[in-house]
Design a protein around this motif. Sequence first.
Motif, PDB file in Angstrom:
ATOM      1  N   ALA A  92       0.827  -1.207   0.000  1.00 52.40           N
ATOM      2  CA  ALA A  92       0.000   0.000   0.000  1.00 52.40           C
ATOM      3  C   ALA A  92       0.861   1.256   0.000  1.00 52.40           C
ATOM      4  O   ALA A  92       0.571   2.228  -0.708  1.00 52.40           O
ATOM      5  CB  ALA A  92      -0.944  -0.001   1.203  1.00 52.40           C
ATOM      6  N   LEU A  93       1.924   1.264   0.792  1.00 50.34           N
ATOM      7  CA  LEU A  93       2.806   2.428   0.834  1.00 50.34           C
ATOM      8  C   LEU A  93       3.512   2.618  -0.506  1.00 50.34           C
ATOM      9  O   LEU A  93       3.647   3.759  -0.996  1.00 50.34           O
ATOM     10  CB  LEU A  93       3.832   2.271   1.950  1.00 50.34           C
ATOM     11  N   ALA A  94       3.947   1.518  -1.109  1.00 55.48           N
ATOM     12  CA  ALA A  94       4.592   1.618  -2.418  1.00 55.48           C
ATOM     13  C   ALA A  94       3.609   2.137  -3.469  1.00 55.48           C
ATOM     14  O   ALA A  94       3.962   2.974  -4.315  1.00 55.48           O
ATOM     15  CB  ALA A  94       5.144   0.255  -2.827  1.00 55.48           C
ATOM     16  N   THR A  95       2.369   1.665  -3.412  1.00 58.85           N
ATOM     17  CA  THR A  95       1.354   2.129  -4.360  1.00 58.85           C
ATOM     18  C   THR A  95       1.057   3.607  -4.143  1.00 58.85           C
ATOM     19  O   THR A  95       0.872   4.372  -5.110  1.00 58.85           O
ATOM     20  CB  THR A  95       0.070   1.293  -4.213  1.00 58.85           C
ATOM     21  N   ALA A  96       1.002   4.049  -2.881  1.00 60.87           N
ATOM     22  CA  ALA A  96       0.784   5.462  -2.577  1.00 60.87           C
ATOM     23  C   ALA A  96       1.932   6.311  -3.132  1.00 60.87           C
ATOM     24  O   ALA A  96       1.710   7.398  -3.693  1.00 60.87           O
ATOM     25  CB  ALA A  96       0.653   5.663  -1.077  1.00 60.87           C
ATOM     26  N   SER A  97       3.154   5.824  -2.982  1.00 62.20           N
ATOM     27  CA  SER A  97       4.311   6.550  -3.518  1.00 62.20           C
ATOM     28  C   SER A  97       4.265   6.592  -5.037  1.00 62.20           C
ATOM     29  O   SER A  97       4.649   7.601  -5.658  1.00 62.20           O
ATOM     30  CB  SER A  97       5.607   5.879  -3.056  1.00 62.20           C
ATOM     31  N   LEU A  98       3.790   5.515  -5.649  1.00 62.91           N
ATOM     32  CA  LEU A  98       3.643   5.472  -7.107  1.00 62.91           C
ATOM     33  C   LEU A  98       2.590   6.485  -7.564  1.00 62.91           C
ATOM     34  O   LEU A  98       2.801   7.220  -8.539  1.00 62.91           O
ATOM     35  CB  LEU A  98       3.261   4.058  -7.536  1.00 62.91           C
ATOM     36  N   LEU A  99       1.463   6.543  -6.863  1.00 61.00           N
ATOM     37  CA  LEU A  99       0.436   7.541  -7.175  1.00 61.00           C
ATOM     38  C   LEU A  99       1.018   8.956  -7.079  1.00 61.00           C
ATOM     39  O   LEU A  99       0.776   9.800  -7.956  1.00 61.00           O
ATOM     40  CB  LEU A  99      -0.745   7.385  -6.221  1.00 61.00           C
ATOM     41  N   SER A 100       1.768   9.214  -6.021  1.00 62.32           N
ATOM     42  CA  SER A 100       2.383  10.534  -5.850  1.00 62.32           C
ATOM     43  C   SER A 100       3.313  10.859  -7.013  1.00 62.32           C
ATOM     44  O   SER A 100       3.365  12.008  -7.486  1.00 62.32           O
ATOM     45  CB  SER A 100       3.166  10.589  -4.531  1.00 62.32           C
ATOM     46  N   ALA A 101       4.054   9.838  -7.484  1.00 64.25           N
ATOM     47  CA  ALA A 101       4.958  10.053  -8.616  1.00 64.25           C
ATOM     48  C   ALA A 101       4.179  10.371  -9.887  1.00 64.25           C
ATOM     49  O   ALA A 101       4.590  11.246 -10.676  1.00 64.25           O
ATOM     50  CB  ALA A 101       5.839   8.817  -8.817  1.00 64.25           C
ATOM     51  N   TYR A 102       3.068   9.685 -10.110  1.00 64.09           N
ATOM     52  CA  TYR A 102       2.216   9.997 -11.262  1.00 64.09           C
ATOM     53  C   TYR A 102       1.720  11.446 -11.173  1.00 64.09           C
ATOM     54  O   TYR A 102       1.738  12.187 -12.166  1.00 64.09           O
ATOM     55  CB  TYR A 102       1.000   9.063 -11.302  1.00 64.09           C
ATOM     56  N   MET A 103       1.265  11.831  -9.988  1.00 62.68           N
ATOM     57  CA  MET A 103       0.713  13.178  -9.824  1.00 62.68           C
ATOM     58  C   MET A 103       1.790  14.246 -10.044  1.00 62.68           C
ATOM     59  O   MET A 103       1.531  15.290 -10.643  1.00 62.68           O
ATOM     60  CB  MET A 103       0.087  13.318  -8.436  1.00 62.68           C
ATOM     61  N   ALA A 104       2.992  13.966  -9.557  1.00 61.74           N
ATOM     62  CA  ALA A 104       4.081  14.930  -9.746  1.00 61.74           C
ATOM     63  C   ALA A 104       4.472  15.040 -11.215  1.00 61.74           C
ATOM     64  O   ALA A 104       4.859  16.120 -11.693  1.00 61.74           O
ATOM     65  CB  ALA A 104       5.290  14.504  -8.908  1.00 61.74           C
ATOM     66  N   ALA A 105       4.352  13.914 -11.934  1.00 63.67           N
ATOM     67  CA  ALA A 105       4.721  13.923 -13.347  1.00 63.67           C
ATOM     68  C   ALA A 105       3.687  14.656 -14.194  1.00 63.67           C
ATOM     69  O   ALA A 105       4.021  15.170 -15.274  1.00 63.67           O
ATOM     70  CB  ALA A 105       4.877  12.484 -13.838  1.00 63.67           C
ATOM     71  N   ASP A 106       2.453  14.724 -13.734  1.00 59.69           N
ATOM     72  CA  ASP A 106       1.378  15.341 -14.529  1.00 59.69           C
ATOM     73  C   ASP A 106       0.386  16.023 -13.597  1.00 59.69           C
ATOM     74  O   ASP A 106      -0.760  15.587 -13.445  1.00 59.69           O
ATOM     75  CB  ASP A 106       0.690  14.249 -15.358  1.00 59.69           C
ATOM     76  N   PRO A 107       0.810  17.123 -12.930  1.00 57.27           N
ATOM     77  CA  PRO A 107      -0.030  17.718 -11.888  1.00 57.27           C
ATOM     78  C   PRO A 107      -1.274  18.439 -12.396  1.00 57.27           C
ATOM     79  O   PRO A 107      -2.218  18.642 -11.631  1.00 57.27           O
ATOM     80  CB  PRO A 107       0.922  18.708 -11.205  1.00 57.27           C
ATOM     81  N   ASN A 108      -1.295  18.797 -13.638  1.00 61.25           N
ATOM     82  CA  ASN A 108      -2.395  19.631 -14.131  1.00 61.25           C
ATOM     83  C   ASN A 108      -3.467  18.876 -14.901  1.00 61.25           C
ATOM     84  O   ASN A 108      -4.414  19.479 -15.400  1.00 61.25           O
ATOM     85  CB  ASN A 108      -1.824  20.746 -15.028  1.00 61.25           C
ATOM     86  N   THR A 109      -3.327  17.566 -15.015  1.00 61.66           N
ATOM     87  CA  THR A 109      -4.333  16.805 -15.743  1.00 61.66           C
ATOM     88  C   THR A 109      -5.669  16.834 -15.005  1.00 61.66           C
ATOM     89  O   THR A 109      -5.725  16.911 -13.769  1.00 61.66           O
ATOM     90  CB  THR A 109      -3.882  15.340 -15.934  1.00 61.66           C
ATOM     91  N   SER A 110      -6.740  16.759 -15.765  1.00 60.23           N
ATOM     92  CA  SER A 110      -8.077  16.763 -15.159  1.00 60.23           C
ATOM     93  C   SER A 110      -8.387  15.444 -14.463  1.00 60.23           C
ATOM     94  O   SER A 110      -9.362  15.348 -13.712  1.00 60.23           O
ATOM     95  CB  SER A 110      -9.137  17.035 -16.245  1.00 60.23           C
TER      96      SER A 110
END
Length: 412
Positions: free
Chosen positions: A155-173
């Motif tokens: 779960a922690l690894a998945t949360a970190s992965l989600l954070s990485a996705y968000m950082a890579a594309d913060p403005n997507t809808s």
Amino acid sequence: MPGPGFAVIDLETTGLFPGGHDRIVELAVVHVDDHGLITGRWETLLNPGRDLGPQQIHGIRSADILDAPSFAEVVPQLVELLAGRVPVSHNARFDSGFLFAELEAAGVELWQRPEFLCTMLLARDYLPGSGRALADCCDAFDIPLEGAHRASVDALATASLLSAYMAADPNTSLWFEALERASAFGWPPVPDVVVTHAWCARPEAVAEITAATFLERITRKLPEFAGPAEQSEYLAMLDRALIDRHISATEAHALVALAEELGIDRSTVVGLHRRYFDDLTAVAWADGELTEAELADLVAVADLLDIPTGAIGTATDASRWVAASASADSSAHRFALAPGDLVVLTGEMSLPRSAIELELVSRGYTPWPAVTKKVALVVAADPDSLSGKARKARDYGIPVVGESALWGLLGT
């Protein structure tokens, strides 16, 4: 972005099929805010009321879940952790299927279901050409994943992965729209439930159970009224527990409960353990010789019963034991299968069940499909198994041992 954020979920289960016989055995939730920051972590083992399935994958022992809550007991807090948040999993189809099945079985009427985000599917957009496994995705971002197949780790690894996705594309809808949907979703009422077990994280280390771990749970009684009959009953249960030279958590609970039921004092139990060891020593010396195997067996029992070190030294003194062993019952404390005995198997063994059954037949024993009072032995993938067969065996006083103990009894 509106809303409190995301709830990343990971589960360990007894198998692959939600809504049927398979159940959740471990649950972890990690909160991630709308900026991708991790803000909270929760985890618990769950008692599924059945065997634990492929334990070699998730690494959970039956002893670990004996005092864990049922899924129904965690529902109120779980729904609080999910309310208003976007549920997220890696392979959300699997996790959401189990989560919804368990919620409905616990009486939560999900007329509508919250929409999950799946970090595995999102990898097609954010990690094109990469593998879809959680380890592959984490490697791409240098996210640590040590101890996989533990819900809190995944779960922690998945949360970190989600954070990485968000950082890579913060403005997507994508993130905004998911948060909007989660804010609008209303969770149904949660049924009232009596909570008898708190959330229970998986233990970091596995310690062998010995007498020291359960003696303190036996009351000191003044005066004590238990007599020879009660003491013999305790010794009989101790003998069954030590067939495989291992005290399971279930057996420790049973020994404590029996001592309390019979009115046996803690100091008497200590004396009975020493008496058991002395009787076993006398049997080992019955032929006038103490072999290395017999000495190793005595040491193993002494360790389990917390017999003083000096007693082990005394056990090697032939002059003390050869005479005493002349009247010893050579069958005492030596459980053995007799030709034709019925043996029941339960749980996923290291070998196919058919292969074990063939071996039993070749040795003259009878594999049996169900537990009755005529069964001599139940062999479980985990001696603390909560399978129906194991529970019934304990009700009947039939020994329950692990697979390795069976091979020991068969002399292989």
